[in-house]
Design a protein around this motif. Structure first.
Motif, PDB file in Angstrom:
ATOM      1  N   VAL A  39      30.007  -8.706 -43.930  1.00 14.71           N
ATOM      2  CA  VAL A  39      30.720  -9.310 -44.898  1.00 14.71           C
ATOM      3  C   VAL A  39      30.672  -8.439 -45.939  1.00 14.71           C
ATOM      4  CG1 VAL A  39      31.239 -11.630 -45.988  1.00 14.71           C
ATOM      5  CG2 VAL A  39      30.382 -11.597 -43.714  1.00 14.71           C
ATOM      6  N   ILE A  40      31.983  -8.097 -46.379  1.00 14.72           N
ATOM      7  CA  ILE A  40      32.022  -7.358 -47.477  1.00 14.72           C
ATOM      8  C   ILE A  40      32.477  -8.365 -48.707  1.00 14.72           C
ATOM      9  CG2 ILE A  40      33.608  -5.501 -48.743  1.00 14.72           C
ATOM     10  CD1 ILE A  40      34.314  -4.520 -45.880  1.00 14.72           C
ATOM     11  N   GLY A  41      33.203  -9.290 -48.472  1.00  7.69           N
ATOM     12  CA  GLY A  41      33.684 -10.350 -49.499  1.00  7.69           C
ATOM     13  C   GLY A  41      34.378 -11.325 -48.925  1.00  7.69           C
ATOM     14  N   ASN A  42      34.971 -12.468 -49.637  1.00  9.11           N
ATOM     15  CA  ASN A  42      35.847 -13.309 -49.147  1.00  9.11           C
ATOM     16  C   ASN A  42      36.940 -13.277 -50.079  1.00  9.11           C
ATOM     17  OD1 ASN A  42      36.894 -15.810 -48.480  1.00  9.11           O
ATOM     18  ND2 ASN A  42      34.888 -16.413 -47.862  1.00  9.11           N
ATOM     19  N   ILE A  43      38.119 -12.929 -49.416  1.00 12.21           N
ATOM     20  CA  ILE A  43      39.458 -12.575 -49.809  1.00 12.21           C
ATOM     21  C   ILE A  43      39.893 -13.916 -50.304  1.00 12.21           C
ATOM     22  CG2 ILE A  43      41.760 -12.046 -49.411  1.00 12.21           C
ATOM     23  CD1 ILE A  43      40.565  -9.695 -47.646  1.00 12.21           C
ATOM     24  N   ALA A  44      39.837 -14.966 -49.417  1.00 14.71           N
ATOM     25  CA  ALA A  44      40.517 -16.227 -49.575  1.00 14.71           C
ATOM     26  C   ALA A  44      39.864 -16.988 -50.835  1.00 14.71           C
ATOM     27  CB  ALA A  44      40.184 -17.136 -48.441  1.00 14.71           C
ATOM     28  N   LYS A  45      38.552 -16.873 -51.141  1.00 18.63           N
ATOM     29  CA  LYS A  45      38.157 -17.358 -52.395  1.00 18.63           C
ATOM     30  C   LYS A  45      38.641 -16.664 -53.437  1.00 18.63           C
ATOM     31  CE  LYS A  45      33.793 -18.936 -51.356  1.00 18.63           C
ATOM     32  NZ  LYS A  45      32.363 -18.620 -51.193  1.00 18.63           N
ATOM     33  N   ASP A  46      38.855 -15.141 -53.421  1.00 18.41           N
ATOM     34  CA  ASP A  46      39.016 -14.344 -54.691  1.00 18.41           C
ATOM     35  C   ASP A  46      40.454 -14.605 -54.903  1.00 18.41           C
ATOM     36  OD1 ASP A  46      36.546 -13.335 -54.543  1.00 18.41           O
ATOM     37  OD2 ASP A  46      36.841 -11.583 -53.375  1.00 18.41           O
ATOM     38  N   LEU A  47      41.399 -14.947 -53.719  1.00 21.13           N
ATOM     39  CA  LEU A  47      42.913 -14.947 -54.021  1.00 21.13           C
ATOM     40  C   LEU A  47      42.954 -16.448 -54.458  1.00 21.13           C
ATOM     41  CD1 LEU A  47      44.602 -12.848 -51.553  1.00 21.13           C
ATOM     42  CD2 LEU A  47      44.099 -12.444 -53.858  1.00 21.13           C
ATOM     43  N   GLY A  48      41.985 -17.422 -54.021  1.00 20.26           N
ATOM     44  CA  GLY A  48      42.305 -18.702 -54.457  1.00 20.26           C
ATOM     45  C   GLY A  48      43.110 -19.651 -53.351  1.00 20.26           C
ATOM     46  N   LEU A  49      43.159 -18.965 -52.332  1.00 21.45           N
ATOM     47  CA  LEU A  49      43.823 -19.567 -50.928  1.00 21.45           C
ATOM     48  C   LEU A  49      42.976 -20.368 -50.226  1.00 21.45           C
ATOM     49  CD1 LEU A  49      45.641 -16.435 -49.976  1.00 21.45           C
ATOM     50  CD2 LEU A  49      46.676 -18.107 -51.198  1.00 21.45           C
ATOM     51  N   GLU A  50      43.705 -21.467 -49.600  1.00 16.94           N
ATOM     52  CA  GLU A  50      43.103 -22.296 -48.741  1.00 16.94           C
ATOM     53  C   GLU A  50      42.839 -21.577 -47.396  1.00 16.94           C
ATOM     54  OE1 GLU A  50      44.824 -26.143 -48.491  1.00 16.94           O
ATOM     55  OE2 GLU A  50      44.965 -25.979 -50.660  1.00 16.94           O
ATOM     56  N   THR A  51      41.783 -22.075 -46.738  1.00 16.67           N
ATOM     57  CA  THR A  51      41.476 -21.394 -45.678  1.00 16.67           C
ATOM     58  C   THR A  51      42.578 -21.207 -44.534  1.00 16.67           C
ATOM     59  OG1 THR A  51      39.376 -22.166 -45.942  1.00 16.67           O
ATOM     60  CG2 THR A  51      39.412 -21.090 -43.787  1.00 16.67           C
ATOM     61  N   GLY A  52      43.124 -22.333 -44.394  1.00 16.63           N
ATOM     62  CA  GLY A  52      44.258 -22.510 -43.229  1.00 16.63           C
ATOM     63  C   GLY A  52      45.394 -21.700 -43.864  1.00 16.63           C
ATOM     64  N   ALA A  53      45.573 -21.343 -44.998  1.00 16.95           N
ATOM     65  CA  ALA A  53      46.842 -20.670 -45.418  1.00 16.95           C
ATOM     66  C   ALA A  53      46.914 -19.225 -44.969  1.00 16.95           C
ATOM     67  CB  ALA A  53      46.690 -20.704 -47.091  1.00 16.95           C
ATOM     68  N   LEU A  54      45.501 -18.536 -44.867  1.00 23.99           N
ATOM     69  CA  LEU A  54      45.542 -17.484 -44.400  1.00 23.99           C
ATOM     70  C   LEU A  54      46.294 -17.295 -42.771  1.00 23.99           C
ATOM     71  CD1 LEU A  54      41.972 -16.058 -45.525  1.00 23.99           C
ATOM     72  CD2 LEU A  54      44.363 -15.542 -46.572  1.00 23.99           C
ATOM     73  N   THR A  55      46.198 -17.952 -42.162  1.00 23.28           N
ATOM     74  CA  THR A  55      46.435 -18.174 -40.889  1.00 23.28           C
ATOM     75  C   THR A  55      47.949 -18.134 -40.823  1.00 23.28           C
ATOM     76  OG1 THR A  55      44.201 -19.105 -40.238  1.00 23.28           O
ATOM     77  CG2 THR A  55      46.072 -19.079 -38.362  1.00 23.28           C
ATOM     78  N   ASN A  56      48.378 -19.470 -41.654  1.00 19.98           N
ATOM     79  CA  ASN A  56      49.530 -19.598 -41.659  1.00 19.98           C
ATOM     80  C   ASN A  56      50.697 -18.683 -42.161  1.00 19.98           C
ATOM     81  OD1 ASN A  56      49.038 -22.239 -40.733  1.00 19.98           O
ATOM     82  ND2 ASN A  56      48.834 -23.046 -42.691  1.00 19.98           N
ATOM     83  N   ARG A  57      50.034 -18.005 -43.119  1.00 11.99           N
ATOM     84  CA  ARG A  57      50.976 -16.798 -43.836  1.00 11.99           C
ATOM     85  C   ARG A  57      50.598 -15.712 -43.295  1.00 11.99           C
ATOM     86  NH1 ARG A  57      50.449 -17.243 -50.331  1.00 11.99           N
ATOM     87  NH2 ARG A  57      52.251 -15.396 -50.088  1.00 11.99           N
ATOM     88  N   ARG A  58      49.960 -15.657 -41.920  1.00  8.87           N
ATOM     89  CA  ARG A  58      49.748 -14.309 -41.175  1.00  8.87           C
ATOM     90  C   ARG A  58      49.239 -13.483 -41.811  1.00  8.87           C
ATOM     91  NH1 ARG A  58      54.888 -14.099 -37.477  1.00  8.87           N
ATOM     92  NH2 ARG A  58      53.637 -12.008 -36.509  1.00  8.87           N
ATOM     93  N   ALA A  59      48.252 -13.587 -42.442  1.00  8.80           N
ATOM     94  CA  ALA A  59      47.458 -12.439 -43.520  1.00  8.80           C
ATOM     95  C   ALA A  59      46.775 -11.398 -42.586  1.00  8.80           C
ATOM     96  CB  ALA A  59      46.302 -13.074 -44.333  1.00  8.80           C
ATOM     97  N   ARG A  60      47.240 -10.321 -42.891  1.00 11.31           N
ATOM     98  CA  ARG A  60      46.495  -9.056 -42.164  1.00 11.31           C
ATOM     99  C   ARG A  60      46.385  -7.821 -43.297  1.00 11.31           C
ATOM    100  NH1 ARG A  60      52.125  -9.342 -40.915  1.00 11.31           N
ATOM    101  NH2 ARG A  60      53.137  -7.285 -41.568  1.00 11.31           N
ATOM    102  N   ILE A  73      39.945  -8.835 -41.820  1.00 11.52           N
ATOM    103  CA  ILE A  73      39.852 -10.134 -42.304  1.00 11.52           C
ATOM    104  C   ILE A  73      39.679 -11.334 -41.311  1.00 11.52           C
ATOM    105  CG2 ILE A  73      42.335 -10.650 -42.212  1.00 11.52           C
ATOM    106  CD1 ILE A  73      42.120 -11.623 -45.236  1.00 11.52           C
ATOM    107  N   ASN A  74      38.666 -12.167 -41.720  1.00  5.41           N
ATOM    108  CA  ASN A  74      38.562 -13.294 -40.529  1.00  5.41           C
ATOM    109  C   ASN A  74      39.255 -14.377 -41.190  1.00  5.41           C
ATOM    110  OD1 ASN A  74      37.289 -15.463 -39.419  1.00  5.41           O
ATOM    111  ND2 ASN A  74      34.914 -14.701 -39.563  1.00  5.41           N
ATOM    112  N   LEU A  75      40.030 -14.654 -40.397  1.00  3.28           N
ATOM    113  CA  LEU A  75      41.207 -15.669 -40.931  1.00  3.28           C
ATOM    114  C   LEU A  75      40.779 -17.094 -40.843  1.00  3.28           C
ATOM    115  CD1 LEU A  75      44.248 -14.302 -38.946  1.00  3.28           C
ATOM    116  CD2 LEU A  75      43.851 -14.137 -41.138  1.00  3.28           C
ATOM    117  N   ASN A  76      39.467 -17.297 -40.029  1.00  4.14           N
ATOM    118  CA  ASN A  76      39.005 -18.651 -40.293  1.00  4.14           C
ATOM    119  C   ASN A  76      38.407 -18.801 -41.584  1.00  4.14           C
ATOM    120  OD1 ASN A  76      39.682 -19.080 -37.303  1.00  4.14           O
ATOM    121  ND2 ASN A  76      37.728 -17.929 -36.817  1.00  4.14           N
ATOM    122  N   ASN A  77      37.557 -17.810 -42.185  1.00  3.11           N
ATOM    123  CA  ASN A  77      37.034 -18.351 -43.469  1.00  3.11           C
ATOM    124  C   ASN A  77      37.341 -17.480 -44.365  1.00  3.11           C
ATOM    125  OD1 ASN A  77      35.621 -16.056 -42.510  1.00  3.11           O
ATOM    126  ND2 ASN A  77      33.658 -16.876 -42.019  1.00  3.11           N
TER     127      ASN A  77
END
Ligand SMILES: *[C@@H]1O[C@H](CO)[C@@H](O)[C@H](O)[C@H]1NC(C)=O
Ligand SMILES: *[C@@H]1O[C@H](CO)[C@@H](O)[C@H](O)[C@H]1NC(C)=O
Ligand SMILES: *[C@@H]1O[C@H](CO)[C@@H](O)[C@H](O)[C@H]1NC(C)=O
Length: 789
Positions: A39-60, A73-77
């Protein structure tokens, strides 16, 4: 066609990203070489996004086209995880910061966030040298402090993890100096190739990482040669001994020098150092091998030792020296030499034995026993060699010399040395023997006899004597002479003479057998030496008779003088001796053997005469008829060749009384008268002669001091006795009268005139010089007395 589409979409994307960048950069730091999924870092945290948002917004996570995606990126967490191996060195190399750029793409609404991954170095690389080993070459002559740059090591890591320092393993020669990035080997202690020609150094490079990493390299130092070593001879002095006359190319000695250097620096060449031309003529040295060989004549007698400096030089000129001592050993190559230092030549033949006649010196140029010389002389000569000081010899006579036997000697002196093989030489000395007058002339005969007929011509040859003298020249030159003596009271030189050179004896006068039948002379042969030697020989001269005297009738007196008449008694019987004819002949032998013959007679039958006795006898009785006067003519002949004769008349008167024949007296008277007158004349002449002589004597006494007159007297008086022939006795038995009687009668009846004639002739050829007057003196005195009385 497809390429074109790609290019369009790319352009589009750039434009899109650019629009959304403003406030959405995310930076993470990540160590290289993290495992996948780390693990390098947590993008969701750093961007203030909810975990599910990443999947929804098709983060890549997007990368630029073709770039590799290292994270995901681990879309789950919402964690950013390592997706691939991140090798900083591979990605960024030497760069101090290494940033991987990724993009996070969110849809609905489309958002674009830049993600910078700062890749952190870890010490995962060791310092590394370029090569496995480093080879450097250093000349051994390098000075202390010399620096040699070494290529440093490389470490792929950066910063502390890169190479921080170096470490050189401890060694004898080098230390390490680093100056920033350059590292240098510093020569701390000089090298010596000859001790160590290779050095291995271990150089270690260290980084500053933790744990620390290092890398090593072996530095292989090759020490290069420098010509720092002179050649070194194996011996400081080489000694060799060499027989003289060694053949060319003989190896005398081999010198050798070694040079610790290498290559050219260690290439040793040999040569003679400063040597004389003489040595160069005799020896050569091989430049490469160091063999000293003979190239010329080696003569012990010229040089006994050679000291040669030999030089060894290496390629670049370092040299060293050694000494070679060559002792020449002697070989018996010189024959002894015989020198004649002095010689008495010629030597006199009376040189006593043991006399030194010469000095000889022998020399041999060799040495030791080759120099020991024995000297000898050939046998059969009366000389020997006597050793004198050192190598001198005296030549000494050993016996009596005789020039007449051996006049020259060739004396061969042989000298032999004691070498092996021995050598010898010889010298011939010619020696002559000088003459000494030691031989008297010697006559060939014990005595000589000469026979000559009387009446010879003066100067005729009687005989010759000959004497030989073996001496030399004048010592052997023979001169003949007569020894003075008297013959019949006269000097022998008045009879014979001898030719001094030839020994021929000549008669000086004509001999008269009737006076001198033989005589002896002594001939002396004398040589011309000084003092002269001589010998004498007797020469007997025998004079032989020649019928030169007619018989002389003594009785009856020769015709003309005789007036004798024999009386024959009338009564004489046949065979009676009536008279005798007496005759003599001055000759001898057959020449004096007289025979008597009646040549003519008055009555041939009446008388006969004894052929040899001369006795006249009657042949028959006298008869009355026989005539009174009988006359016989008797011839007396000698038996010479041719015979001489004389005649006489015998008057016989057959009567008993002389008075019966007066007419006979008359006849005789006339004859007697004429005879008397002639006698008177003779007497007169004699008297006057005597008177004249007397006068001359007196004058002579006065003026010539009595010398000449004596002579004259002597001559006159001496002659009769000198004139007397020797005794007739040995001619006895011939029927003639005994000589004494014969000559007395002859003298009384003989004619004086003939005597005087002889005196004159005698003086005429008696040479004054030859006559020894003094020997006459006594006889003159006595004779003159006799005459005067
Ligand atoms: C001596 O030698 C010489 C010269 O060789 C020779 O002429 C002579 O005859 C010799 N003499 C004798 C006595 O041998
Ligand atoms: C003859 O002999 C004498 C010594 O008797 C000597 O002195 C002389 O030299 C000799 N003469 C010759 C020609 O040899
Ligand atoms: C020869 O005769 C003479 C004279 O008589 C004399 O002096 C001499 O010695 C004689 N010589 C010899 C060799 O007999």
């Amino acid at each position: 066609m497809r390429k074109m589409i790609l290019l369009q979409s790319c352009c589009f994307s750039f434009l899109f990203i650019f629009l959304r960048v403003a406030n959405a950069d995310l930076s993470y730091s990540v160590q290289e070489e993290m495992k996948r999924g780390s693990v390098i870092g947590n993008i969701a945290k750093d961007l203030g996004l909810e975990t599910g948002a990443l999947t929804n917004r098709r983060a890549r996570i997007d990368t630029d086209e073709n770039d590799k995606r290292y994270c995901d990126i681990n879309l789950n967490n919402g964690e950013l995880i390592v997706a691939d191996r991140i090798d900083r060195e591979g990605l960024c190399g030497e760069k101090a910061s290494c940033i991987l750029k990724h993009e996070l793409v969110l849809e609905s609404p489309l958002e674009l966030h830049r993600i910078n991954l700062h890749v952190q170095d870890i010490n995962d690389n060791s310092p590394q040298f370029n090569e496995e080993s480093i080879n450097i070459e250093i000349r051994e002559s390098a000075d202390r402090g010399a620096r040699f740059v070494i290529e440093g090591a490389h470490d792929a890591d950066v910063g502390q993890n890169a190479v921080q320092h170096y470490n050189l393993k401890k060694n004898d020669h080098f230390i390490l100096a680093t100056n920033g990035n350059t590292i240098e080997l510093v020569l701390d202690k000089e090298l010596d190739r000859e001790k160590q020609d290779e050095i291995n150094l271990l150089l270690t490079a260290l980084d500053g990482g933790s744990p620390q990493r290092s890398g090593s390299v072996v530095i292989h130092v090759t020490v290069l040669d420098a010509n720092d070593n002179a050649p070194v001879f194996s011996q400081a002095v080489y000694k060799a001994s060499l027989p003289e006359n060694s053949p060319l190319n003989t190896v005398v000695v081999t010198v050798s020098a070694t040079d610790a250097d290498e290559g050219v620096n260690g290439d040793v060449t040999y040569d003679f150092s400063h040597v004389s031309e003489d040595v160069k003529k005799v020896f050569s040295i091989d430049r490469k091998i160091g063999e000293i060989r003979v190239i010329g004549a080696v003569d012990y007698e010229i040089t006994r030792t050679f000291e040669i400096r030999v030089k060894a030089k290496d390629g670049l000129g370092l040299s060293s020296y050694a000494k070679v001592i060559i002792s020449i050993t002697d070989v018996n190559d010189n024959a002894p030499v015989v020198n004649l230092k002095s010689l008495t030549n010629p030597i006199s033949e009376n040189t006593p034995p043991g006399t030194e006649v010469g000095i000889i010196n022998v020399q041999d140029r060799d040495s030791e026993s080759n120099r020991q010389v024995r000297c000898s002389i050939q046998q059969n000569v009366p000389f020997k060699l006597v050793p004198s000081i050192k190598n001198y010899y005296s030549l000494v006579t050993t016996g009596q010399l005789d020039r007449e036997l051996v006049s020259d000697y060739n004396i061969t002196i042989t000298a032999t040395d004691e070498g092996s093989p021995p050598l010898s030489s010889s010298k011939t000395v010619e020696l002559s023997v000088a003459d000494i007058n030691d031989n008297p002339p010697e006559f060939e005969e014990q005595s000589y006899s000469a026979y000559v007929s009387e009446n010879n011509k003066p100067g005729s040859t009687l005989c010759s004597v000959s004497a030989a003298d073996p001496d030399w020249r004048q010592n052997g030159t023979v001169i003949y002479s007569l020894l003075p003596a008297e013959v019949n009271g006269a000097q022998v030189s008045s009879y014979v003479s001898v030719n001094g050179d030839t020994g021929v004896i000549h008669a000086v006068r004509s001999f008269d057998y009737e006076q001198l039948r033989s005589f002896k002379v002594q001939v002396m042969a004398r040589d011309n030496g000084s003092p002269p030697l001589s010998s004498n020989v007797t020469v007997s001269v025998f004079i032989s008779d020649v019928n030169d005297n007619s018989p002389q009738i003594l009785y009856p007196a020769p015709e003309g003088n005789s007036f004798m008449t024999e009386l024959v008694p009338k009564a004489a019987h046949g065979g009676s001796l009536v008279s005798k004819v007496i005759a003599v002949d001055a000759d001898s032998g057959q020449n004096a053997w007289l025979s008597y013959h009646i040549v003519k007679s008055t009555d041939p039958g009446l008388f006969s005469i004894g052929v040899h006795s001369g006795e006249i006898r009657t042949q028959r009785d006298i008869s009355e008829s026989d005539g009174m006067k009988q006359n016989l003519i008797v011839a007396v002949k000698d038996n010479g060749q041719p015979s001489l004769s004389a005649t006489c008349s015998v008057y016989l008167l057959i009567s008993d009384n002389l008075a019966e024949v007066p007419e006979l007296k008359d006849i005789s008277y006339d004859e007697k008268n004429s005879k008397l007158t002639s006698y008177l004349i003779i007497a007169l002449v004699s008297v006057s002669t005597f008177f004249l002589t007397f006068i001359i004597i007196i004058l002579g006494v006065r003026f010539c001091r009595r010398r000449k007159p004596r002579l004259l007297f002597d001559g006159a008086v001496a002659i009769p006795s000198a004139y007397l022939p020797p005794n007739y006795a040995d001619v006895d038995g011939t029927g003639t009268l005994r000589s004494t009687y014969n000559y007395d009668a002859y003298l009384t009846t003989g004619s004086r005139t003939s005597d005087f004639k002889f005196v004159i002739s005698y003086f005429s050829w008696a040479q004054p010089g030859l006559v020894d007057y003094s020997s006459f003196a006594p006889s003159i005195e006595s004779s003159s007395v006799a005459v005067l009385s």
